[in-house]
Write a protein that holds these residues in place. Structure first.
Motif, PDB file in Angstrom:
ATOM      1  N   ASP A  42       0.693  -5.475   5.260  1.00  0.00           N
ATOM      2  CA  ASP A  42      -0.251  -5.135   4.698  1.00  0.00           C
ATOM      3  C   ASP A  42      -1.196  -6.671   4.407  1.00  0.00           C
ATOM      4  O   ASP A  42      -2.135  -6.506   3.569  1.00  0.00           O
ATOM      5  CB  ASP A  42       0.416  -4.599   2.938  1.00  0.00           C
ATOM      6  CG  ASP A  42       0.635  -3.435   2.847  1.00  0.00           C
ATOM      7  OD1 ASP A  42       0.353  -2.560   3.884  1.00  0.00           O
ATOM      8  OD2 ASP A  42       1.140  -3.388   1.811  1.00  0.00           O
ATOM      9  N   GLN A  78       6.830  -4.163   5.315  1.00  0.00           N
ATOM     10  CA  GLN A  78       5.701  -3.622   4.765  1.00  0.00           C
ATOM     11  C   GLN A  78       5.218  -4.358   4.269  1.00  0.00           C
ATOM     12  O   GLN A  78       3.805  -4.478   4.605  1.00  0.00           O
ATOM     13  CB  GLN A  78       5.582  -1.609   4.113  1.00  0.00           C
ATOM     14  CG  GLN A  78       4.502  -1.590   3.503  1.00  0.00           C
ATOM     15  CD  GLN A  78       4.071  -0.690   4.287  1.00  0.00           C
ATOM     16  OE1 GLN A  78       4.993   0.109   5.102  1.00  0.00           O
ATOM     17  NE2 GLN A  78       2.982  -0.409   5.051  1.00  0.00           N
ATOM     18  N   TRP A 110      -9.030  -4.418   6.360  1.00  0.00           N
ATOM     19  CA  TRP A 110      -7.763  -3.685   6.410  1.00  0.00           C
ATOM     20  C   TRP A 110      -9.153  -3.379   7.674  1.00  0.00           C
ATOM     21  O   TRP A 110      -8.736  -1.772   8.457  1.00  0.00           O
ATOM     22  CB  TRP A 110      -8.466  -2.655   5.604  1.00  0.00           C
ATOM     23  CG  TRP A 110      -8.257  -2.571   3.895  1.00  0.00           C
ATOM     24  CD1 TRP A 110      -7.729  -3.301   3.253  1.00  0.00           C
ATOM     25  CD2 TRP A 110      -6.364  -3.212   3.687  1.00  0.00           C
ATOM     26  NE1 TRP A 110      -7.266  -3.144   1.741  1.00  0.00           N
ATOM     27  CE2 TRP A 110      -6.256  -3.748   2.373  1.00  0.00           C
ATOM     28  CE3 TRP A 110      -5.180  -3.012   4.362  1.00  0.00           C
ATOM     29  CZ2 TRP A 110      -5.036  -3.590   1.874  1.00  0.00           C
ATOM     30  CZ3 TRP A 110      -3.655  -3.527   4.002  1.00  0.00           C
ATOM     31  CH2 TRP A 110      -3.841  -3.670   2.717  1.00  0.00           C
ATOM     32  N   TYR A 146       1.989   6.277  10.126  1.00  0.00           N
ATOM     33  CA  TYR A 146       2.930   6.735   9.075  1.00  0.00           C
ATOM     34  C   TYR A 146       4.708   6.019   9.628  1.00  0.00           C
ATOM     35  O   TYR A 146       4.236   6.638  10.360  1.00  0.00           O
ATOM     36  CB  TYR A 146       3.298   8.209   8.960  1.00  0.00           C
ATOM     37  CG  TYR A 146       2.380   8.030   7.254  1.00  0.00           C
ATOM     38  CD1 TYR A 146       2.893   8.102   6.361  1.00  0.00           C
ATOM     39  CD2 TYR A 146       0.735   8.297   7.364  1.00  0.00           C
ATOM     40  CE1 TYR A 146       2.159   7.522   5.252  1.00  0.00           C
ATOM     41  CE2 TYR A 146       0.261   7.868   6.675  1.00  0.00           C
ATOM     42  CZ  TYR A 146       0.825   8.245   4.993  1.00  0.00           C
ATOM     43  OH  TYR A 146       0.133   7.935   3.493  1.00  0.00           O
ATOM     44  N   MET A 175      -5.649   4.506   8.397  1.00  0.00           N
ATOM     45  CA  MET A 175      -5.179   5.657   7.432  1.00  0.00           C
ATOM     46  C   MET A 175      -4.643   6.657   8.389  1.00  0.00           C
ATOM     47  O   MET A 175      -4.836   8.079   7.915  1.00  0.00           O
ATOM     48  CB  MET A 175      -6.301   6.539   6.548  1.00  0.00           C
ATOM     49  CG  MET A 175      -6.314   5.268   5.784  1.00  0.00           C
ATOM     50  SD  MET A 175      -7.681   5.958   4.507  1.00  0.00           S
ATOM     51  CE  MET A 175      -9.407   5.792   4.890  1.00  0.00           C
ATOM     52  N   THR A 184       1.098  -0.054   9.294  1.00  0.00           N
ATOM     53  CA  THR A 184       0.635   0.022   8.522  1.00  0.00           C
ATOM     54  C   THR A 184      -1.017   0.861   8.000  1.00  0.00           C
ATOM     55  O   THR A 184      -0.588   2.243   8.653  1.00  0.00           O
ATOM     56  CB  THR A 184      -0.826  -0.755   9.891  1.00  0.00           C
ATOM     57  OG1 THR A 184      -2.117  -1.577   9.353  1.00  0.00           O
ATOM     58  CG2 THR A 184      -0.895  -0.093  11.118  1.00  0.00           C
ATOM     59  N   PRO A 185      -1.650   0.677   6.897  1.00  0.00           N
ATOM     60  CA  PRO A 185      -1.874   1.228   5.993  1.00  0.00           C
ATOM     61  C   PRO A 185      -2.699   1.866   7.001  1.00  0.00           C
ATOM     62  O   PRO A 185      -4.111   2.280   6.548  1.00  0.00           O
ATOM     63  CB  PRO A 185      -1.870   0.473   5.206  1.00  0.00           C
ATOM     64  CG  PRO A 185      -2.067  -0.560   5.376  1.00  0.00           C
ATOM     65  CD  PRO A 185      -1.556  -0.412   6.625  1.00  0.00           C
ATOM     66  N   ARG A 186      -4.036   0.259   7.937  1.00  0.00           N
ATOM     67  CA  ARG A 186      -4.973   0.429   8.614  1.00  0.00           C
ATOM     68  C   ARG A 186      -5.415   1.339   8.916  1.00  0.00           C
ATOM     69  O   ARG A 186      -4.336   2.409  10.038  1.00  0.00           O
ATOM     70  CB  ARG A 186      -5.606  -1.079   9.733  1.00  0.00           C
ATOM     71  CG  ARG A 186      -5.251  -2.235   8.287  1.00  0.00           C
ATOM     72  CD  ARG A 186      -4.979  -3.477   9.479  1.00  0.00           C
ATOM     73  NE  ARG A 186      -4.399  -4.674   8.788  1.00  0.00           N
ATOM     74  CZ  ARG A 186      -3.762  -4.668   7.965  1.00  0.00           C
ATOM     75  NH1 ARG A 186      -3.003  -4.293   8.174  1.00  0.00           N
ATOM     76  NH2 ARG A 186      -4.031  -6.515   7.364  1.00  0.00           N
ATOM     77  N   THR A 210       0.583  -1.251  -0.168  1.00  0.00           N
ATOM     78  CA  THR A 210      -0.557  -0.089   0.228  1.00  0.00           C
ATOM     79  C   THR A 210       1.215   1.563  -0.086  1.00  0.00           C
ATOM     80  O   THR A 210       0.154   1.735  -0.781  1.00  0.00           O
ATOM     81  CB  THR A 210      -1.215  -0.075   1.181  1.00  0.00           C
ATOM     82  OG1 THR A 210       0.014   0.034   2.594  1.00  0.00           O
ATOM     83  CG2 THR A 210      -1.581  -1.134   1.116  1.00  0.00           C
ATOM     84  N   ARG A 211       1.705   1.009   0.282  1.00  0.00           N
ATOM     85  CA  ARG A 211       2.870   2.109   0.593  1.00  0.00           C
ATOM     86  C   ARG A 211       4.803   1.813   0.758  1.00  0.00           C
ATOM     87  O   ARG A 211       4.968   0.869   0.877  1.00  0.00           O
ATOM     88  CB  ARG A 211       2.693   3.460   1.842  1.00  0.00           C
ATOM     89  CG  ARG A 211       2.786   2.423   3.103  1.00  0.00           C
ATOM     90  CD  ARG A 211       2.493   3.369   4.402  1.00  0.00           C
ATOM     91  NE  ARG A 211       1.127   3.832   4.147  1.00  0.00           N
ATOM     92  CZ  ARG A 211       0.311   3.840   5.088  1.00  0.00           C
ATOM     93  NH1 ARG A 211       1.617   4.502   6.412  1.00  0.00           N
ATOM     94  NH2 ARG A 211      -0.654   4.089   5.448  1.00  0.00           N
TER      95      ARG A 211
END
Length: 596
Positions: A514, A510, A564, A592, A589, A585-587, A5-6
Motif C-alpha cells: 500500500d 500489505q 494508485w 487478491y 482492483m 496490491t489494491p492497485r 487498504t485490506r
C-alpha cells in the motif's frame, strides 16, 4: 497505527495470491481439494491465461522459482523458449530491419509456458492434469467477467484485427464487436484445444505421469504443433515495423525444446538469502542493487522520504546499466556474475552515488569485457538519442493498453511447499491467434539486438534476456517468502522497494504494497522501440510534494503518476511456526490474496 487498504491474509492451511481474484480463488480451491502448492500454482497459471489474455497466454514465457519442502531444495523452472534455428541477424537485416519488431511472427521464439507448467506439475504436483486444467477449460468455455482493461485493449485493436489479423478478430471480437467491460466473455476455441489435449493424453495412458508426458508431446509434436505450423507455412503478418513478415519458427524448433530445471542465483542481504533466476532474465539486477545498497544505511532513512528514494533510484541505475552491458543467456555467453555480485566491485559502484541524479549510462568495467560496457554506452547514445529521447510511458499494461505485459502468482501450501511464478508473453497483442487453437504466439525475440558480438545478440538457440523475475527469499530461522510483480523493466524495481521496506523498516506484506512506489526509466527499455530516458523517474503522488520537489532539486526528471497506478505486487510468507501470511496490491482492483 498503520492503516492498509485490506487485511493481510493470515492462516496455517494455505495461501494463494495472484494478479486476478478468480485465479487466486481457483488456486486456493485446489489446495482445499488436497492439492499441493505445485498443483495450485499450475491451475492458477492456466486460469490467468484465460482471464488476463492481454498479459499472458499458453504460448508465452514462464520462469518459476519454487521450494520443495520434502526435498528441502529451491530450484528454477526455466520455461523460456529459445530462438529458432533460422533466427539469424542476416535474415532480419534482409527484411530491412534495424530492430526486431515488438509484435508479429518475426518476434516469435519457441513457446515455453505450457511445457514449463507441465514439467513442474509432473515432478512435484500430486493431482491429475485434468484436475489442474479443468478450471481454465470451464472459464474459457462458460465465460468470465472480462476485465475493463481487457475490453479496452480489444476495443483499441478491433479495427486493426479486422484489417490485418482476422483470426484474432474472430476470437477477441466475436460477432464483430469487442466485449463490454464485465461482460461474460468466452474463448470456446481455447476450451476445445485443452479439452482435446486432455482426451488424447488420457487415451494414451492411465498413469498420471504418463498422461502429463503425453500432453507435453501432443503440445510440441501433435495436433497443436500441426495447427501452428500449418498456419505458419504461408502466414505473412503485419507488425509494428509497418511491414508484413513471415515466421522463422520451424516444427523442429518446437519438437526439440523442453523446459528445464536450474539452480537459483542467490545473494545474502541483512539476514536474508534472496533467490533469483540467472542472467537470461533481469533477475540478477535485484541482487546487484542489494550489493550496492549494502554500503548505505537505509534503515536510518525515511522509507517514504527523499534520501531513500534518491539512493535506491541511483543504485538501480547502476545495476540496470550492467544488465544492458553484460546479461544474456549463460549457455551462449560469458556472464561475469561472480564479479558483478562481488563486494569490491559493488563498493566501487556505490561510490558513484552522490546527492545528485546521474544523467549518464554508467556500466561497470569488467576486466576482459570492457568492450561490452563501451558498446552499450555507444549504442544507447548513437542509435537512440539517449540525451534527448522523447518521453514515453513504461511498459505497464495499465498505462498503455496496446502493449502486453505480465501476470504473477505466489502459492504456499500446508506442507511448506512454495511457488513464485511470473508468466508472460503470448498475449493477444503479440500475434494473430493461431486458427482453431484460441491463442496467439509470443513476441519475446524483441529482447535481442541485431548487432553481433553482444550477450543479447540475436543468434539461433539463445534464450532472450527477459524482464520476467519471480523471487524467493529465506532466513536461517526457516522464514520463507515468495513475491513478484508484472511490469516489464519495472519488475525488479517495485519488488526491490517493497523488499527494502520490509527488511529495513518492518513494514508487513500489505503495508509495503500500500506504500507509494516509484521507478526509473533512465536505462534502455527492453521492449521495442528500446528508448532510454536519462534521469527520468515516475513516482506516486502520496509521497508528498516535499519529496517530489526535493527529488527535482537533485536533478531527477520526475513524472508524478496517477494515484494508485504503479505496481502489481503479490507476496506470501511462511514463518518458522508454520503460520502463513499473504498480500496483494489494491492497485487496478483485481489482485487478491486468498487463504486460511
Amino acid at each position: 497505527m498503520t492503516f492498509t487498504t485490506r487485511p493481510e491474509i493470515r492462516g496455517s492451511f494455505g495461501v494463494a495470491t495472484s494478479t486476478h481474484w478468480i485465479a487466486s480463488t481457483v488456486g486456493f480451491g485446489i489446495l482445499e481439494k488436497g492439492g499441493n502448492a505445485f498443483d495450485a500454482a499450475a491451475a492458477t497459471g492456466f486460469v490467468l491465461q484465460v482471464v488476463e489474455p492481454h498479459l499472458n497466454g499458453p504460448a508465452g514465457d514462464l520462469p518459476i522459482i519454487f521450494y520443495d519442502a520434502k526435498a528441502n531444495v529451491t530450484k528454477v523452472v526455466c520455461a523460456q523458449g529459445v530462438t529458432p534455428a533460422a533466427a539469424t541477424i542476416e535474415h532480419y537485416e534482409e527484411q530491412g530491419l534495424r530492430l526486431i519488431p515488438g509484435s508479429g511472427l518475426l518476434s516469435t521464439v519457441v513457446p515455453g509456458a505450457f511445457d514449463g507448467w507441465l514439467l513442474m506439475l509432473r515432478d512435484h504436483g500430486s493431482m491429475s492434469l485434468r484436475d489442474v486444467l479443468q478450471p481454465a477449460i470451464d472459464y474459457a468455455r462458460d465465460g468470465h467477467p472480462v476485465l475493463p482493461r481487457v475490453s479496452n485493449t480489444i476495443k483499441g485493436l478491433a479495427d486493426y484485427f479486422a484489417a490485418e489479423w482476422p483470426t484474432s478478430a474472430a476470437v477477441w471480437t466475436p460477432g464483430g464487436k469487442a466485449p463490454e467491460p464485465n461482460a461474460n466473455f468466452k474463448n470456446p476455441d481455447l476450451a476445445a484445444t485443452y479439452d482435446r489435449l486432455l482426451r488424447e493424453a488420457e487415451d494414451t495412458a492411465s498413469d498420471r505421469t504418463a498422461q502429463i508426458d503425453a500432453a507435453r508431446k501432443i503440445w510440441s509434436e501433435g495436433f497443436i504443433a500441426d495447427a501452428i505450423f500449418d498456419y505458419l507455412e504461408d502466414a505473412c503478418v503485419h507488425d509494428v515495423s509497418e511491414q508484413k513478415n513471415s515466421a522463422v519458427l520451424a516444427r523442429e524448433d518446437m519438437a526439440h525444446w523442453s523446459a528445464t530445471y536450474e539452480d537459483t542465483l542467490s545473494y545474502d542481504y541483512h539476514g536474508w538469502t534472496v533467490h533469483k533466476t540467472h542472467a537470461w532474465s533481469q533477475g540478477p539486477v535485484f541482487l546487484q542493487t542489494l550489493a550496492i545498497l549494502k554500503h548505505f544505511d537505509l534503515g536510518a532513512m525515511d522509507p517514504m522520504g527523499e534520501d531513500f528514494t534518491h539512493t535506491v533510484i541511483e543504485a538501480m541505475k547502476l545495476a540496470f546499466a550492467d544488465r544492458e552491458a553484460y546479461y544474456g543467456d549463460p549457455d551462449h555467453s560469458i556472464i561475469p556474475m561472480e564479479i558483478l555480485l562481488s563486494d569490491d566491485y559493488n563498493a566501487e559502484r556505490a561510490e558513484l552515488i552522490t546527492d545528485r541524479a546521474s544523467l549518464d549510462q554508467r556500466p561497470g568495467v569488467v576486466p576482459g569485457l570492457e568492450h561490452l560496457a563501451e558498446r552499450y554506452v555507444e549504442r544507447a547514445a548513437r542509435d537512440f538519442g539517449v540525451k534527448n529521447a522523447a518521453p514515453q510511458e513504461p511498459t505497464m499494461a495499465h498505462l498503455t493498453e496496446k502493449r502486453g505485459d505480465t501476470v504473477h502468482l505466489d502459492v504456499i501450501d500446508r506442507w511448506g511447499n512454495m511457488v513464485s511464478a511470473t508468466p508472460s508473453g503470448g498475449w493477444l497483442q503479440s500475434n494473430p491467434v493461431v486458427p482453431g487453437l484460441g491463442f496467439p504466439l509470443n513476441s519475446r525475440a524483441q529482447m535481442f539486438w541485431l548487432e553481433p558480438g553482444l550477450p543479447t545478440s540475436l543468434a539461433p538457440g539463445r534464450r532472450p534476456r527477459t524482464t520476467l523475475t519471480p523471487s524467493l527469499a529465506e532466513k536461517p530461522d526457516g522464514t520463507r517468502l515468495v513475491f513478484g510483480t508484472p511490469g516489464g523493466d519495472q519488475q525488479d524495481q517495485w519488488q526491490l522497494i517493497w523488499f527494502l521496506r520490509l527488511v529495513h523498516h518492518g513494514l508487513d506484506l500489505q503495508e509495503g504494497m500500500d506504500a507509494p512506489l516509484f521507478h526509473t526509466m533512465h536505462f534502455q527499455s527492453s521492449f521495442f522501440p528500446r528508448q532510454a530516458l536519462p534521469g527520468e523517474m515516475m513516482i506516486e503522488p502520496n509521497v508528498g510534494t516535499a519529496v517530489i520537489d526535493g527529488l527535482r532539486t537533485r536533478g531527477h526528471v520526475v513524472t508524478v503518476a496517477e494515484p494508485w497506478s504503479i505496481g502489481r505486487l503479490t507476496a506470501a510468507q511462511r514463518n518458522p511456526d508454520g503460520s502463513l501470511q499473504a498480500a496483494a496490491t489494491p492497485r487496478l482492483m483485481q489482485a487478491y490474496a486468498v487463504g486460511r
